[in-house]
Design a protein around this motif. Structure first.
Motif, short mmCIF file in Angstrom:
data_model
loop_
_atom_site.label_atom_id
_atom_site.label_comp_id
_atom_site.label_asym_id
_atom_site.label_seq_id
_atom_site.Cartn_x
_atom_site.Cartn_y
_atom_site.Cartn_z
N SER A 1 -34.10 -0.23 0.14
CA SER A 1 -33.80 0.93 0.98
C SER A 1 -34.76 1.02 2.16
O SER A 1 -34.36 1.34 3.27
N VAL A 2 -36.04 0.74 1.91
CA VAL A 2 -37.01 0.76 3.01
C VAL A 2 -36.65 -0.29 4.05
O VAL A 2 -36.74 -0.04 5.26
N ARG A 3 -36.20 -1.44 3.61
CA ARG A 3 -35.82 -2.51 4.54
C ARG A 3 -34.69 -2.07 5.46
O ARG A 3 -34.66 -2.44 6.65
N SER A 4 -33.77 -1.27 4.94
CA SER A 4 -32.56 -0.92 5.70
C SER A 4 -32.64 0.44 6.38
O SER A 4 -31.68 0.84 7.04
N ALA A 5 -33.76 1.13 6.23
CA ALA A 5 -33.83 2.51 6.71
C ALA A 5 -34.09 2.62 8.21
O ALA A 5 -33.94 3.70 8.78
N GLY A 6 -34.51 1.54 8.85
CA GLY A 6 -34.85 1.62 10.27
C GLY A 6 -36.19 2.28 10.51
O GLY A 6 -36.36 3.03 11.48
#
Length: 561
Positions: free
Chosen positions: A46-51
């Protein structure tokens, strides 16, 4: 500075060599310092995809992973303890969030290790958890607990404004609180918003760090990581049946220094894909779904001297008891039943492992164990029967292998006799072979060889999902049933023998696309950063050697620059 250069799937040194300040790098004379930020409940994916722009801005000069792992208990107390002591729960003893049975006196937190080696270093720890402050900050010069992440951020920034700041820790909980209330996934607006709020705080902290008066003469390692992830249902297509498909233990790690080269530690190899349409073999008596070779023309009667090898893939499903533990059901047999005195051989399940058994009239049974395979994933199992001269007498020896790894060996009695039987070769339910319920399994890639396959051949081909002419023992193949034909009423034999298995019962074909021979969770965990790595990384960065008597278990993931 001399470090250890790491790559995604290579081994890593456990101790960072002392850094040489006599070279000509830009780090000459710099004072090593650490900023350590813990983001509770932040799932790596999720951190990777959160921007998160501030976090992303660090990656060009970081060792980082969004597939790192927490302790499998995935509790705050347990994960925090690993992140501060550098040892697993089996050592630090924190098995809950109350620290009721800890061994932190024997395995103290990293701050105490630092102070013992460098008493002059100023250490400050700020958190949103009183339990964290009270149990995991011994050795810190300053330790405070606050009610909000914003207050922790402000305290970290204030500490960074002090010339003497050397090791600064901040523990944040807003992301975890959002996940617990709304769901631990970037698709959940509140969870994503919490990640971005932390990222905003991170931006302010980095600005304060770089604004230090002596920043150019300091050598800061910035460690940003989550203590654990959080439960959230994932798409079945993303489930590889390994620990990497468990959102609760999915974390992220960023190790930043301005002189680092980017190093991504990605998800490691987790096994071959096994694809096809299979039949689930289960049930008993009139309701059994199984398969037999009605007339094998004696090809699988191995007498008392014939050397042979049996290999197969199997995925064990939960049985009648609702778990993976079984009591003696056969899954592949050349024998009339499992009753005592029945001649022949069979492979069966016992508890959570597999075994091969040999029966003989009036002599009972002889059997040798494999290893546990009852974890809901595909495994390769093999039994090799060979002849060996022992004390001048030729004896039959049975060797077992799981996923290409040798398990156990048994020597049959010298007078055991031949194991020929008119019973059909049977896959799945075998009358008389059950105690607490029949097996519930998928099977495939079944191979019978009229030869002893050497250990290295077993190992090399164990996790392949097919066999062809390139196999060095192909001419010895006496039966080969992929069992993923996808239609019809047989498991077709693709060897020259053409002994098809005839399916029986109300069977159906199911499409499967899963992994075979996955490494164990502990093996996989060694291939990516984890909670307990951080203390050893910090000590190494501060040029403090870890002593063997400390019993630290982490790895050092430090770039060479």
């Amino acid at each position: 500075m001399l470090g250890v250069l790491v790559a995604c799937n290579e081994g890593f040194e456990r101790v960072l060599p002392e850094r040489d300040y006599t070279d000509t790098t830009s780090a000459i004379g710099k004072r090593a310092k650490v900023l350590y930020l813990i983001v509770d409940g932040a799932r790596g994916q999720s951190v990777r995809s959160a921007g998160a722009e501030n976090l992303q801005s660090l990656l060009d000069h970081s060792i980082y992973s969004f597939n790192s792992l927490s302790d499998t208990l995935a509790l705050n107390g347990t994960t925090w303890a690993g992140m501060l002591t550098g040892v697993p729960k089996e050592k630090h003893g924190v098995l809950d969030n109350n620290f009721t049975s800890d061994s932190l006196d024997k395995y103290p937190v990293v701050f105490e290790r630092i102070k013992a080696a460098s008493p002059e270093r100023r250490i400050a720890a700020f958190s949103t958890s009183t339990a964290f402050k009270n149990n995991l900050t011994d050795g810190a010069d300053v330790k405070e607990a606050f009610s909000t992440d914003e207050a922790v951020k402000d305290a970290v920034i204030e500490e960074l404004g002090m010339d003497t700041a050397s090791v600064v820790l901040g523990q944040f909980s807003l992301v975890d609180a959002a996940g617990a209330q709304f769901g631990y996934d970037v698709s959940v607006p509140q969870y994503k918003e919490a990640i971005l709020q932390f990222d905003e705080y991170l931006g302010e902290i980095l600005t304060a760090l770089r604004a230090r008066e002596d920043y150019a003469q300091e050598d800061w390692l910035v460690v940003i990581t989550s203590n654990r992830g959080g439960d959230f249902p994932i798409d079945p297509s993303e489930d590889d049946n390994t620990i990497f498909s468990e959102p609760a233990v999915n974390t992220f790690v960023v190790l930043y220094n301005p002189d680092y080269q980017p190093t991504l530690v990605g998800k490691p190899y987790t096994g071959n894909r096994y694809v096809g349409d299979f039949v689930r073999l289960r049930g008993q008596d009139a309701g059994a779904i199984n398969a037999i070779v009605p007339d094998d023309r004696g090809l699988y009667d191995f007498g008392d001297t014939v050397e042979f090898t049996v290999e197969l893939k199997v995925k064990v499903m939960p049985g009648n008891q609702g778990n993976y533990r079984y009591a003696y059901p056969s899954i592949l047999a050349k024998r009339a039943s499992f009753n005592p005195g029945q001649v022949g051989w069979l492979i069966f399940l016992e508890q959570d492992y597999w075994m091969i058994n040999f029966g003989q009239t009036g002599k009972g049974n002889q059997q040798v164990r494999g290893t546990p395979i009852s974890d809901g994933t595909w495994h390769s199992i093999a039994a090799v029967v060979l002849n060996r001269e022992i004390s001048g007498v030729k004896r039959r020896v049975v060797r077992t292998f799981t996923d290409g790894v040798f398990n156990n060996e048994m020597i049959l009695p010298a007078d055991w006799g031949n194991i020929n039987t008119s019973a059909p070769l049977t896959m799945g339910f075998l009358p008389g072979s059950i105690s607490q319920g029949p097996a519930d399994v998928y099977m495939g890639d079944v191979r019978i060889w009229l030869a002893e396959l050497p250990d290295e051949i077993i190992s090399q081909y164990a996790c392949d999902t097919f066999v062809d002419e390139s196999h060095p023992y192909f001419l010895y193949l006496a039966g080969y049933w992929p069992c993923n034909d996808g239609s019809g009423g047989v498991f077709k034999d693709y060897s020259a023998a053409e002994n098809d298995f005839q399916l029986q019962g109300s069977y159906g074909w199911e499409n499967i696309n899963e992994l075979i021979c996955p490494p164990s969770s502990s093996d996989l965990a060694d291939l990516v950063p984890g909670n307990r790595d951080i203390p050893l990384i910090i000590l190494s960065w501060l040029n403090i050697s870890s002593r063997q008597e400390w019993g630290m278990d982490g790895r050092v993931w430090i770039d060479n620059y």
